[in-house]
Structures are given as C-alpha cells and as structure tokens.
Design a protein around this motif. Structure first.
Motif, PDB file in Angstrom:
ATOM      1  N   VAL A 287     -38.660   5.683   7.191  1.00  0.00           N
ATOM      2  CA  VAL A 287     -37.508   5.519   7.936  1.00  0.00           C
ATOM      3  C   VAL A 287     -36.880   4.211   8.339  1.00  0.00           C
ATOM      4  CG1 VAL A 287     -35.818   6.578   9.698  1.00  0.00           C
ATOM      5  CG2 VAL A 287     -37.619   7.994   8.643  1.00  0.00           C
ATOM      6  N   MET A 288     -36.101   3.487   7.963  1.00  0.00           N
ATOM      7  CA  MET A 288     -35.751   2.220   7.913  1.00  0.00           C
ATOM      8  C   MET A 288     -34.625   1.984   9.410  1.00  0.00           C
ATOM      9  SD  MET A 288     -37.731   0.304   6.197  1.00  0.00           S
ATOM     10  CE  MET A 288     -39.077   1.555   6.097  1.00  0.00           C
ATOM     11  N   PRO A 289     -34.806   1.146  10.310  1.00  0.00           N
ATOM     12  CA  PRO A 289     -33.838   1.039  11.050  1.00  0.00           C
ATOM     13  C   PRO A 289     -32.595   0.487  10.452  1.00  0.00           C
ATOM     14  CG  PRO A 289     -35.644  -0.663  11.514  1.00  0.00           C
ATOM     15  CD  PRO A 289     -35.981   0.013  10.357  1.00  0.00           C
ATOM     16  N   ASP A 290     -31.587   1.371  10.901  1.00  0.00           N
ATOM     17  CA  ASP A 290     -30.220   1.210  10.177  1.00  0.00           C
ATOM     18  C   ASP A 290     -29.132   1.831  11.015  1.00  0.00           C
ATOM     19  OD1 ASP A 290     -28.212   0.411   8.338  1.00  0.00           O
ATOM     20  OD2 ASP A 290     -29.543   0.989   6.691  1.00  0.00           O
ATOM     21  N   LYS A 291     -28.048   2.047  10.559  1.00  0.00           N
ATOM     22  CA  LYS A 291     -26.779   2.718  11.244  1.00  0.00           C
ATOM     23  C   LYS A 291     -26.443   4.150  11.160  1.00  0.00           C
ATOM     24  CE  LYS A 291     -23.803   0.512   8.033  1.00  0.00           C
ATOM     25  NZ  LYS A 291     -22.661  -0.583   8.071  1.00  0.00           N
ATOM     26  N   GLU A 292     -27.397   5.003  10.597  1.00  0.00           N
ATOM     27  CA  GLU A 292     -26.923   6.488  10.398  1.00  0.00           C
ATOM     28  C   GLU A 292     -28.105   7.112  10.497  1.00  0.00           C
ATOM     29  OE1 GLU A 292     -26.737   7.336   5.702  1.00  0.00           O
ATOM     30  OE2 GLU A 292     -25.080   6.129   6.568  1.00  0.00           O
ATOM     31  N   LYS A 293     -27.814   8.192  11.102  1.00  0.00           N
ATOM     32  CA  LYS A 293     -28.751   9.376  11.366  1.00  0.00           C
ATOM     33  C   LYS A 293     -30.155   8.978  11.916  1.00  0.00           C
ATOM     34  CE  LYS A 293     -26.334  12.449   8.061  1.00  0.00           C
ATOM     35  NZ  LYS A 293     -26.624  13.224   6.761  1.00  0.00           N
ATOM     36  N   ASP A 581     -49.872  -3.084  -0.668  1.00  0.00           N
ATOM     37  CA  ASP A 581     -49.138  -2.911   0.369  1.00  0.00           C
ATOM     38  C   ASP A 581     -47.561  -2.644  -0.072  1.00  0.00           C
ATOM     39  OD1 ASP A 581     -50.814  -3.182   2.333  1.00  0.00           O
ATOM     40  OD2 ASP A 581     -50.327  -5.279   2.472  1.00  0.00           O
ATOM     41  N   ALA A 582     -47.217  -2.561  -1.248  1.00  0.00           N
ATOM     42  CA  ALA A 582     -45.980  -2.400  -1.855  1.00  0.00           C
ATOM     43  C   ALA A 582     -45.819  -0.721  -2.280  1.00  0.00           C
ATOM     44  CB  ALA A 582     -45.830  -3.355  -3.297  1.00  0.00           C
ATOM     45  N   THR A 583     -46.043  -0.412  -1.110  1.00  0.00           N
ATOM     46  CA  THR A 583     -45.848   1.232  -0.889  1.00  0.00           C
ATOM     47  C   THR A 583     -44.360   1.829  -1.335  1.00  0.00           C
ATOM     48  OG1 THR A 583     -45.464   1.514   1.019  1.00  0.00           O
ATOM     49  CG2 THR A 583     -47.692   1.678   0.489  1.00  0.00           C
ATOM     50  N   GLN A 584     -44.440   2.741  -2.180  1.00  0.00           N
ATOM     51  CA  GLN A 584     -43.025   3.484  -2.615  1.00  0.00           C
ATOM     52  C   GLN A 584     -42.317   3.908  -1.543  1.00  0.00           C
ATOM     53  OE1 GLN A 584     -43.627   6.619  -5.644  1.00  0.00           O
ATOM     54  NE2 GLN A 584     -41.246   7.160  -5.366  1.00  0.00           N
ATOM     55  N   ARG A 585     -40.975   3.602  -1.534  1.00  0.00           N
ATOM     56  CA  ARG A 585     -40.167   4.043  -0.521  1.00  0.00           C
ATOM     57  C   ARG A 585     -39.055   4.885  -0.788  1.00  0.00           C
ATOM     58  NH1 ARG A 585     -42.692   3.960   4.437  1.00  0.00           N
ATOM     59  NH2 ARG A 585     -43.150   1.932   5.046  1.00  0.00           N
ATOM     60  N   GLY A 586     -39.224   5.013  -2.266  1.00  0.00           N
ATOM     61  CA  GLY A 586     -37.978   5.879  -2.628  1.00  0.00           C
ATOM     62  C   GLY A 586     -37.791   5.752  -4.166  1.00  0.00           C
ATOM     63  N   SER A 587     -37.144   6.688  -5.041  1.00  0.00           N
ATOM     64  CA  SER A 587     -36.791   6.329  -6.327  1.00  0.00           C
ATOM     65  C   SER A 587     -35.744   7.037  -6.767  1.00  0.00           C
ATOM     66  CB  SER A 587     -38.265   6.473  -7.089  1.00  0.00           C
ATOM     67  OG  SER A 587     -38.362   7.819  -7.215  1.00  0.00           O
ATOM     68  N   LYS A 588     -35.095   6.688  -7.912  1.00  0.00           N
ATOM     69  CA  LYS A 588     -34.418   7.738  -8.593  1.00  0.00           C
ATOM     70  C   LYS A 588     -34.331   7.427 -10.137  1.00  0.00           C
ATOM     71  CE  LYS A 588     -29.520   8.927  -9.583  1.00  0.00           C
ATOM     72  NZ  LYS A 588     -28.040   8.769  -9.042  1.00  0.00           N
ATOM     73  N   VAL A 589     -34.643   8.760 -10.679  1.00  0.00           N
ATOM     74  CA  VAL A 589     -34.894   8.721 -12.296  1.00  0.00           C
ATOM     75  C   VAL A 589     -33.925   9.359 -12.839  1.00  0.00           C
ATOM     76  CG1 VAL A 589     -36.556   9.413 -13.858  1.00  0.00           C
ATOM     77  CG2 VAL A 589     -37.395   8.644 -11.811  1.00  0.00           C
ATOM     78  N   ASP A 590     -32.959   8.825 -13.738  1.00  0.00           N
ATOM     79  CA  ASP A 590     -32.181   9.352 -14.627  1.00  0.00           C
ATOM     80  C   ASP A 590     -32.353   9.160 -15.931  1.00  0.00           C
ATOM     81  OD1 ASP A 590     -29.647  10.564 -15.207  1.00  0.00           O
ATOM     82  OD2 ASP A 590     -28.527   9.547 -13.691  1.00  0.00           O
ATOM     83  N   SER A 591     -31.340   9.481 -16.825  1.00  0.00           N
ATOM     84  CA  SER A 591     -31.827   9.392 -18.325  1.00  0.00           C
ATOM     85  C   SER A 591     -31.794   8.054 -18.905  1.00  0.00           C
ATOM     86  CB  SER A 591     -30.610  10.106 -19.091  1.00  0.00           C
ATOM     87  OG  SER A 591     -30.916  10.032 -20.527  1.00  0.00           O
TER      88      SER A 591
END
Length: 879
Positions: A287-293, A581-591
C-alpha cells in the motif's frame, strides 16, 4: 510476561482445545470490497460463519488489524490504536457458550497461563429488549462461581453484536456478548480485556419478534494483545508495554525529545509510534501513500505522524528512521517485515519530504487566513479557510489548529466539520462490472449449492463442463435467451479450462458451446473459488445444468504463458542487478506483454536495464525447464520460494520453478521451458508511486515485431538523412542541429531588426487613453523570442503603455501581453488581457501581471483577439 509470550500462550492454549491455529490474514483484504483494512479477527472467516468452505470447525488466530474510527484518541487514552493485534478463538457450529466461557476463565486464571487473581475479574452479560441471556449468566454464576454482584447486566449498545440502531437494527447474524473486565486494584476501575460474542440469531425485519435462531451457532471472541500485555506487565497504558515503549523511546530519540509518559511531548510521541507501526505494515503489503482508498488512509497516517514531529520542532524527515525499530520489535511474529525495511524507508522519506514542502508552500495561505480573521475582528480562523487549507493546500486540520493556537486564535471546527461531511472523495469513483455481486448475494448462493469451480487449464485449453450459475443484471437467473444482452453476463461452470484473472495474469477469452448455443467469453474473473465467464450470448439459450464445451483462445493463452514466464525471469534478473530489496509490488501479464512493479527508490540506469535484459535472454537461451509443484506453504518457504507481500495464500501453495535459479509462489499458467519465451525486450522503465518503479516488456512475436519496427525506422532515417549507414546517424543529426541553431540565430537577428523598425512606428500611431498608449499588432515572420523582445522594447520606449501582440507560430496562434508596472496599481493586468484575447483564438494562458502569454488553435482569429484586448484595455482605462 512479554507480548510475544502472551501471543504464543494464547494460541497454544486454544490449540489444546482442538482449535486449528491459522495465520493472520493480510492487512488489506483485496478480495473483500466491504473493508479497506482488516478490522477484526473474524474477518477472514466470513465464509465459515456463513456455512461455506468449512474444512475445520474450530480456529484460533492472532490477527493484525487497522482501524481509524477513533484516531483522535490515539496517544491520548491508554488503549486506543490504529494498528493492533487481535487474539481470537472461533467456532463454526461447533462449541458454544459453555466451552467459550470456561476456556476464557481457565486461560485468564490458570497458573500455567495468565495466572490472574480471579478476584480481579468481573464480567457482563446481555439484558435488554431481546430479553436476558440467562444461559451465559447461569454458566458464569453457577459453573464458574462468580457472585451476582460481579456479573453486570448490560444493554444492547454494550452487550450485543452488532448493536442495533435505536429502534431497529441491521439484518443478519447477531447475538449477545459477554465481556470480561480486569480491575488492577480490585476496585471500581476496570479494563475490558476480552469480548465473547455468541452469534445465535438471524435478525430479520423489525423488532420485537425479528430474531430467528440459527441452525448452527457460532463463537467469535476478541482479545486485544496490547491491552492484555498492559495488564500482565502492570503498566497503565498499552504504550508502556515492552514493544510499544521501545517505539516511543525511539520516536523521542529521532525527534530530539526524551520520552516520558507524563511529559507534554509524550502524547505526540505515542501517536508517532502508533502511526509509524501502522504505516510500516501497510507499505510492507504494497500500500503506497496516495489519494484513494487504503492508499489515502496510509498517506493521512503518515502525514499525521510527521505533523506531530513538526509541531515538536522537527522540520526535516525523521519518520523513516523508525522503520527498522518497528521491524525489530515485531520480528517474532512477523519476521518478513525485515525484508522490506529499505523500500519502506525510501517510500516514507519521500512522502515526508513532499509533505514538509507542502507545509512550507502553504504558510503564506495560512497567514492570509489569519489576516482575514483580523479584518473581520474575529478570534477564529473561519471554517471555510480551514477547509481550503486542509483540502487544497495539504494542511491537516490539526496543523491549522496548532498554528492558530500559537497566534491566540481558534478554528471554527463546526463549519469545517460540516464542509468535510459534504466533501466527497471523487477519486474513489464508482464500481463497475460485476464488483457489486462478488462478495455476497448470487455468488454466495452458488457457493452453497455447487461448490468451487474445478480449474483444468494447466493441462488443456478445452474441456466439458456444466452450467451451475447464470448472473444477468446482477441477479441469478435460471435461463437467458436474449442474444446480445446489453450488459455482460456471467456464466459459472462446475469445471473449466479458463483462467480467471488473478495474480496479475489477465483472464482468458474464448467460447462456450453446445448444440445451437454459442456464448462469447470476453474475459474471465475469479472470485475466491468460483470462475466467472463474462461475455455475451451470441446464439441459442443458456440454461442451468446445461452441458457445454469450454474452449480458450489458444494463441492468446500461449502469448500469456510466454509473458508470465518472462515475468519470473525479470524478477530474478532484477535481484541479480539491483539486489533483493527490489521486491515485487504488482504485475500485469497479458498476451506477449508484461509490466512489473518493484520497490526501488530511483530510476534504473541504461546500463542496468541492458544488464537485466541480457540476463533474461541468457536464461531464455538455456531452455531451462519450468516445473510446478503443490506443497505445504511452510515447505515452500524453506525451499526459498518467493511470495508477494500482502498476498493471501492457502495452506498448500503452487510453486513454479525455472531451472535452479527462480522459485516463486504462483497460480498462473506457464511454459514448459524458458526457451519458449523466444525473446524478451524491455520497452520502458518509469515511476508509478513513491518508491515504486515499473518495467514494461514484450515477449515472443511482439518483441520481434518491435525490433523490426525499430529497424525499419532506422532504415528510413538513413535514407532521409542521406547517410552511408546507421552508424553515421548521430553525427549527421548533430550536424543538422548545428545548422538549425545557426539558422535560428539568423532568423532572430532579422526578426529583431524588423521589430526595431516597427517599435517607433507603433508607438507614434498608438491609440491613447489619458496618458496611456494602447498598442495592438499582428506580427509576421517572427519567432517567439523576437515577440517577447518586441514587448520589452515597446515598454522601454512607450512610457505608460498596454500591449497585446499576436503572431502565427507553427500553425497556431501565439499571443503576448505586457503593461507598464505603474498600470498594475490601476488594476490593468497583462494576464487578464491575454485571457480575454485567447478566448477568440480558442485557447488559454496566463502569466505575471506585467507580462503574460497564451496560445490558441485558430490563428485566423488573431485580428479579433487583438481587438478584444484593445477593448479590454480601453474599458479598464476608462476610455
């Protein structure tokens, strides 16, 4: 007794009673749209309480929780927190009041457990409009042996869950509670330490006869770990226990104030300690400091903590220095925190710096609010000014109040609070698609009757299945015959080869077919154990229990498999290049397309990107085998399998291994060897949030296509620039740039000469209003720089003067206005004039009161623009 010891004793005790020890759920339950953060221990057991997926009937946990409802009390009272740990034991239609009460008493008073003096404990039972909980009273009085004067009988707001509204109450499962209180000195002072909730009714409709007994009764108990530790350690506040006291002391060290509970700096230091613990855990889960939810909550907590330090005189970033202490004091239960210390520190420090800059920038707005209060002879800063400072300038209301107090002013909080209630967080937006039916309603009904969807897609892209659910217009229907239904329809099968979107991998597309039936699947979503095939009916009729053949678009699936395996290679390459320390924070895998977000405080260099790309393709060339295995989660961790922080995993996990170098938890579809990726090409690297970077890449045919596109572009440039080959392109471009610079100088020189000749003429022929000259002119064959020089020369020679010049530059209208500085005092401003003119050319702009520029898309309207400016000047000057 240390906090870690209490936690372990509690879980061990209930394991001895047959409860299955479950790990804490994630802090951010992404599959539950009803909450932003996990608020209680029962949250992860919602399905079990509804009678779904009951693999065990007794459980115990220590759940990390985050609540902000009482944030104003944090650090003020002895027991309020945002982040806290909740000990709990649960029964899903198994044991009930007798066992729950007896075990609670045994744990609290047993010599090998908490060993609390029974004379220091009292309890409460429910007595209210739904009657008297005689059963709980009898157990406490007759079986435990508590006298009547130590059993309080409390109303609905204290001893019923969930407490109903004054006259009715929310429908759903509910029941009476029994609370246990500790009396430090055996007197009237009490501390609530445990709440036993007996969910035995379903509340339907209006009282008084609206409680229906549940066929299976449940137990949900909650004991705050920090509060229990304060009891066992004999301290007067949760913030004085072994773990939180260390954080308070560390907060004092970094702020430069010695921590003492009764010192005036004690309260702000307690808030800092609480908030940094909450923020560290949330950022650890991505969860990163930002402006929603949930991101907005973390930003506010972080800024509140920084504000406390600021008001104590700490005007530079400090909060990030406390992250290692948080990881250290919480390491016994959450050792994984240490793996993200560096990235969490970087994220927090950047947000701190930005907030402190916001404070500096907003100080003059605060001073304006103070002056406004003075002009109106008020001892208050208005609620409207406070609202503007809070929402537009980033000044938290606490900062406004603290700074106002230093000037012997208060803030109109009533007006401010009213405005905040009206204020809507537009960034949240509306939910779309099938989100509103994911958590409950139609899907729950399907879960109860049909069970989970069996996934067959690891081995095949085609399979036979049976329709067990159809959702149209957010309702369960038995059949659907409307071809091309306006809204997408969701079809649930008992078994499917379609992969539902999860773990960053997009959902499959394809078709469901039977005799005379064709249903086009546009995408596939997964909601817990159900797979939703979402699309449109193209032909025939959909019916429950209908047999269909499900077929995935295989070419697209192959592209997804290439990209997903390449994502694992990229993760490995990142660790080899920039570190663990370059830990994964998310991804999207498409074709044949992927993006990968990772924790890193700065942009990658060109050399690092090339190195990462080389490592990936070197591993591709080896054709390393890709193997999958399902194993207990603890075994997978021992093998070194990487998990995504903040992701919820089952007891048995699927591990994907590539050769001997990559091993990750993953439920997605993959290739059988790395060589099938073919080629991986990184296309970009960019920031996406504080401390988070994003790499985009292509694989297989798309990667090759992009390389060929680049080659064609280079060939075209070689031809256009008439060079012997690609190697000569840089030299040729430098040569052309130098020629362009020289040409611009010549054009500028000629333009300046033309301007000099026109200045005297324009001043001589200018319209005059009073003693002020109004000069408007459309210039030709001029550069932007010469246009600005034109205005400067006119102002130097023209005395009191108001100017609007226009020109066509690169096919668009350019406007520039200028006025003498003495005219500004009369209210004649260049910015106002240029805005009036810009409307005529279909554009806009602005600038300083003495000089301002604008542009527009319609150069043909330049004469109208300068006329509008002349009229504006004339009116302002009274002509």
């Amino acid at each position: 007794m240390k906090t870690d010891e209490i936690r372990e004793k509690y879980l061990s005790f209930f394991e001895k009673q047959g409860c299955v020890r479950r790990p804490s759920d994630v802090l951010v339950p992404r599959e539950d749209p009803t909450v932003l953060f996990t608020p209680a221990g029962m949250n992860q057991f919602k399905e079990q309480f509804m009678g779904i997926n009951i693999d065990y009937t007794r459980a115990t946990t220590c759940q990390k929780c985050l609540r902000t409802g009482d944030i104003s009390n944090v650090g003020v009272t002895a027991y309020h927190h945002t982040f806290f740990e909740m000990l709990g034991n649960f029964s899903f239609g198994d044991y009930f009041k007798k066992e729950a009460i007896h075990w609670a008493w045994e744990f609290l008073t047993g010599k090998q457990w908490m060993n609390i003096n029974p004379q220091q404990l009292t309890v409460s039972v429910y007595q209210g409009k739904h009657g008297f909980d005689e059963e709980a009273y009898r157990i406490w009085h007759e079986e435990i042996g508590l006298p009547d004067n130590r059993i309080a009988k409390l109303e609905e707001d204290e001893n019923y869950w969930p407490a109903s509204a004054p006259s009715e109450g929310p429908d759903g499962v509910c029941g009476p509670c029994s609370e246990i209180f500790y009396h430090p000195d055996g007197d009237s002072k009490e501390v609530e330490i445990w709440n036993l909730v007996f969910t035995q009714f379903n509340r339907v409709g209006d009282p008084p006869d609206n409680l229906r007994p549940l066929p299976k009764k449940n137990i949900d108990t909650g004991m705050g770990l920090e509060r229990m530790a304060s009891v066992m350690q004999g301290v007067r506040s949760n913030f004085e226990i072994d773990t939180l006291k260390q954080l308070c002391l560390a907060a004092g060290d970094v702020v430069g104030k010695k921590y003492s509970f009764d010192d005036p700096a004690g309260r702000p230091l307690r808030r800092i300690a609480d908030h940094v613990r909450a923020v560290t855990f949330a950022i650890h889960e991505g969860v990163m400091p930002d402006k929603e939810k949930e991101n907005y909550v973390v930003r506010q907590l972080l800024r509140r903590a920084v504000l406390e330090g600021y008001l104590l005189g700490k005007t530079e970033p400090f909060l990030h220095q406390l992250v290692p202490t948080v990881a250290e004091v919480m390491t016994s239960a959450y050792p994984e925190l240490k793996e993200t210390v560096a990235s969490a520190q970087g994220t927090i420090k950047e947000e701190e710096s930005q907030f402190l800059e916001t404070i500096d920038r907003g100080l003059h707005h605060f001073e304006s609010a103070v002056k406004s209060a003075g002009k109106s002879k008020s001892n208050q800063i208005s609620g409207d000014d406070a609202f503007t400072l809070h929402t537009q300038e980033g000044f938290l209301i606490e900062l406004v109040e603290a700074m106002a107090n230093k000037k012997n002013l208060s803030v109109d909080r009533k007006r401010f609070d009213d405005l905040m209630l009206e204020f809507k967080d537009t960034s949240r937006g509306g939910e779309s698609g099938f989100d509103s039916v994911m958590a409950e309603g139609p899907l729950d009904a399907i879960r109860k009757t049909s069970g989970p969807t069996e996934f067959l897609g690891y081995d095949s892209t085609t399979a036979d299945g049976k329709i067990v659910g159809i959702i149209a217009n957010k309702q369960l229907v038995e059949s659907l015959e409307e071809v091309g239904h306006v809204l997408p329809v969701a079809v649930i099968l008992d078994r499917t080869p379609f992969y539902g979107e999860a773990g960053g991998q997009v959902g499959d597309s394809g078709v469901l077919q039977a005799d005379g039936l064709e249903f086009e699947v546009l995408t596939t979503q997964k909601q817990k154990e159900l797979t939703l095939h979402i699309g449109h009916l193209k032909q025939g009729v959909l019916k429950l229990d209908q047999a269909v053949t499900a077929e995935v678009v295989s070419d697209r699936r192959e592209g997804i498999r290439r990209a997903h395996t390449a994502t694992h290679l990229l993760h490995y390459a990142l660790h080899q290049t920039v570190g663990k320390d370059a830990t994964q924070r998310g991804s999207k895998v498409d074709s044949d397309e992927l993006r990968f977000d990772f924790a890193h405080g700065k942009s990658l260099t060109d050399d690092e990107i090339r190195q990462i790309e080389d490592i990936i393709n070197e591993r591709v060339s080896t054709g390393a085998s890709v193997e999958t295995a399902v194993m207990p989660i603890e075994e997978a961790k021992k093998l070194g399998a990487m998990a995504l922080f903040g992701e919820k995993y089952p007891d048995r996990v699927r591990v994907v291994s590539i050769g001997e170098f990559s091993r990750e938890f993953c439920g997605g579809t993959h290739l059988s060897n790395s060589g099938q990726v073919g080629l991986c090409k990184i296309t970009s690297e960019e920031p996406v949030a504080k401390g988070v970077r994003r790499i985009k890449a292509l694989t297989g045919p798309k990667a090759l296509g992009q390389i060929r596109e680049t080659e064609n572009l280079v060939k075209e440039l070689v031809t256009l620039l008439k060079t012997p080959g690609p190697a000569e392109l840089p030299r040729r471009i430098e040569q052309l740039q130098e020629e362009l610079r020289q040409t611009r100088k010549e054009v500028q020189k000629v333009a300046s000469q033309n301007v000099s000749g026109l200045v005297d003429e324009l001043i001589q022929n200018a319209e005059t209003v009073g003693d002020v000259k109004i000069v408007t002119h459309v210039a030709e064959n001029i550069t932007r720089e010469a246009l600005r020089d034109f205005v400067d020369q006119l102002r130097q020679k023209g005395g009191p003067i108001a100017i609007l010049l226009g020109a066509e530059l690169d096919g668009k209208a350019a406007l520039i206005a200028g006025v003498s500085k003495d005219l500004i005092k009369q209210g004649v401003k260049a910015g106002d004039a240029v805005k009036v003119a810009a409307k005529e050319v279909g554009g806009g702009g602005g600038g300083r009161p003495d000089m301002a520029e604008a542009g527009g898309k319609n150069p043909a309207a330049l004469p109208a623009a300068i006329k509008a400016a002349a009229d504006f000047y004339r009116e302002k000057l009274g002509g």
